[in-house]
Design an enzyme around this catalytic site. Structure first.
Site, PDB file in Angstrom:
ATOM      1  N   ARG A 102       0.877  -1.187   0.000  1.00 55.83           N
ATOM      2  CA  ARG A 102       0.000   0.000   0.000  1.00 55.83           C
ATOM      3  C   ARG A 102       0.904   1.223   0.000  1.00 55.83           C
ATOM      4  NH1 ARG A 102      -5.263   1.425   3.593  1.00 55.83           N
ATOM      5  NH2 ARG A 102      -6.075   0.047   1.988  1.00 55.83           N
ATOM      6  N   HIS A 129      -7.468   0.790  -6.302  1.00 53.85           N
ATOM      7  CA  HIS A 129      -7.638  -0.090  -5.143  1.00 53.85           C
ATOM      8  C   HIS A 129      -8.318  -1.375  -5.618  1.00 53.85           C
ATOM      9  CE1 HIS A 129      -7.760  -1.368  -1.122  1.00 53.85           C
ATOM     10  NE2 HIS A 129      -8.610  -0.505  -0.577  1.00 53.85           N
ATOM     11  N   GLN A 132     -10.158  -3.935  -3.141  1.00 57.40           N
ATOM     12  CA  GLN A 132     -11.451  -3.473  -2.642  1.00 57.40           C
ATOM     13  C   GLN A 132     -12.546  -3.756  -3.659  1.00 57.40           C
ATOM     14  OE1 GLN A 132     -12.296  -1.789   0.456  1.00 57.40           O
ATOM     15  NE2 GLN A 132     -14.297  -2.379  -0.337  1.00 57.40           N
ATOM     16  N   ASP A 219     -17.255   7.410  -1.382  1.00 60.19           N
ATOM     17  CA  ASP A 219     -15.982   7.303  -0.661  1.00 60.19           C
ATOM     18  C   ASP A 219     -15.678   8.692  -0.094  1.00 60.19           C
ATOM     19  OD1 ASP A 219     -13.490   6.442   0.285  1.00 60.19           O
ATOM     20  OD2 ASP A 219     -12.507   6.564  -1.659  1.00 60.19           O
ATOM     21  N   CYS A 259     -16.355   1.753   0.821  1.00 55.34           N
ATOM     22  CA  CYS A 259     -15.141   0.964   1.092  1.00 55.34           C
ATOM     23  C   CYS A 259     -14.691   1.108   2.543  1.00 55.34           C
ATOM     24  CB  CYS A 259     -14.030   1.388   0.139  1.00 55.34           C
ATOM     25  SG  CYS A 259     -13.653   3.149   0.197  1.00 55.34           S
ATOM     26  N   ARG A 287     -13.602  -8.522   1.843  1.00 61.78           N
ATOM     27  CA  ARG A 287     -12.172  -8.253   1.597  1.00 61.78           C
ATOM     28  C   ARG A 287     -11.359  -9.519   1.885  1.00 61.78           C
ATOM     29  NH1 ARG A 287     -10.155  -3.135   1.759  1.00 61.78           N
ATOM     30  NH2 ARG A 287      -8.294  -4.199   0.984  1.00 61.78           N
TER      31      ARG A 287
HETATM   32  N1  NVA Z   1      -9.931   6.892  -1.239  1.00 62.78           N
HETATM   33  C1  NVA Z   1      -9.556   6.382   0.047  1.00 62.78           C
HETATM   34  C2  NVA Z   1      -9.825   4.913   0.131  1.00 62.78           C
HETATM   35  C3  NVA Z   1      -9.507   4.284   1.447  1.00 62.78           C
HETATM   36  C4  NVA Z   1      -9.762   2.818   1.472  1.00 62.78           C
HETATM   37  C5  NVA Z   1      -8.099   6.696   0.326  1.00 62.78           C
HETATM   38  O1  NVA Z   1      -7.275   6.513  -0.581  1.00 62.78           O
HETATM   39  O2  NVA Z   1      -7.785   7.124   1.420  1.00 62.78           O
HETATM   40  N1   CP Z   2     -11.184  -0.032   2.590  1.00 60.15           N
HETATM   41  C1   CP Z   2      -9.900  -0.156   3.004  1.00 60.15           C
HETATM   42  O1   CP Z   2      -8.976  -0.409   2.209  1.00 60.15           O
HETATM   43  O2   CP Z   2      -9.737   0.001   4.337  1.00 60.15           O
HETATM   44  P1   CP Z   2      -8.361   0.187   5.132  1.00 60.15           P
HETATM   45  O3   CP Z   2      -7.799   1.519   4.721  1.00 60.15           O
HETATM   46  O4   CP Z   2      -8.740   0.134   6.568  1.00 60.15           O
HETATM   47  O5   CP Z   2      -7.422  -0.919   4.745  1.00 60.15           O
END
Ligand code: NVA
Ligand code: CP
Length: 303
Positions: A102, A129, A132, A219, A259, A287
């Protein structure tokens, strides 16, 4: 399939195959049927951003598959002190059977895949992502018993989620309507991909996008790394919310997904969130199952 870097790389058949395996693994887990397909294997998990779901579902999933997972914070790795990702990839390939990462830049994930010799899984970048969205598609299919022909609506920021949802939903035959404010549209590479689909629409009005939708999705207005823009974004996204007014134009049995983490009264009202908590937390659970399927396909393709 050698890696999961972005959904743009996957065929429709590969996506459906992962969803089918995810359903099977979910069944096996619920019925106590052992499925130790990754016995003795180790997944490294590199996190340059926070996580609740991704970290815990990958770690637990790996354990349920008979393997183990290592949490590798970039703060502690030499990567955090500037060791090139190309070298990190080649070193970790000597110890591990797969890497989940990540991070911010999509190019970092692509570089890991280019220089490493083990499967790389994208656990979120600023661009996409994919894990997800595989869980999202699994959830939609569970609730609606199909994907092809459903209408999907996304309201809010044209961010990593909007990018991946557009690709994933179009590839499985759904129609996609996005409502995003000017200046916050999805990535141009995604719009280029979507151009070939006449069932894709990008509009400014949330109710126009939500009309007759089977699935509504939203989101956060400010993603990880955009904390400094949060106040400006609150103004730009005003009205880009899933609320009763938006729900009134969707199908009466429409499901609502998020998400997570969610910001109540920003992108979704607390009322709609709680009315659809079953959908949203089934989605979060999936997930685990969808990622187990991804890991099996990548790390033990013969299974
Ligand atoms: N758009 C959000 C998704 C988190 C799962 C982010 O990147 O923070
Ligand atoms: N939706 C998601 O990826 O959650 P986290 O940021 O908690 O991993």
């Amino acid at each position: 399939m050698k890696h999961l870097l972005k959904l743009l790389d996957l065929s429709t058949d590969e996506i459906i195959d992962i969803l089918n395996l995810a359903d099977q693994l979910k069944y096996e887990q619920k019925h106590g049927i052992p499925h130790h397909h990754l016995k003795g294997m180790t997944l490294g998990m590199i996190f340059q951003k926070s996580s609740t779901r991704t970290r815990v579902s990958f770690e637990t999933g790996m354990y349920q598959l008979g393997g183990q997972a290592l949490f590798l914070s970039s703060r502690d790795l030499q990567i955090g002190r500037g060791e090139p990702v190309q070298d990190t990839a080649r070193v970790l390939s000597r110890y591990l059977n797969g890497i989940m990462i990540r991070t911010f830049e999509q190019s970092e994930v692509e570089n890991l895949a280019e220089y490493g010799s083990i499967p790389i899984i994208n656990g979120l970048t600023d661009f996409c992502h994919p894990c997800q969205v595989l869980a999202d598609l699994q959830t939609i299919r569970e609730y609606k018993n199909k994907l092809d022909g459903l209408k999907f609506c996304y309201i809010g920021d044209g961010n990593n989620m909007a990018n991946s949802l557009t690709v994933g939903c179009l590839k499985v035959g759904m129609s996609v309507s996005l409502a995003c404010p000017e200046g916050y549209h999805p990535d141009p590479r995604i719009l280029e991909f979507a151009k070939a689909y006449d069932n894709f629409k990008l509009v400014a009005d949330p109710k126009e996008a939500a009309a007759d939708a089977d699935v509504l999705y939203t989101d956060v207005w400010a993603s990880m790394g955009q904390e400094g823009e949060a106040e400006k974004r609150k103004i730009a996204f005003k009205g880009y919310q899933i609320n009763d007014d938006v729900m009134s134009v969707a199908k009466s049995d429409a499901m609502v997904l998020h998400c997570l983490p969610a910001h109540r009264e920003e992108e979704i009202t607390a009322k709609v969130f709680e009315q659809h908590a079953a959908d949203i937390f089934d989605e979060a659970e999936n997930r685990l199952h969808a990622q187990k399927a991804v890991m099996v396909r990548l790390m033990a393709p013969e299974k």
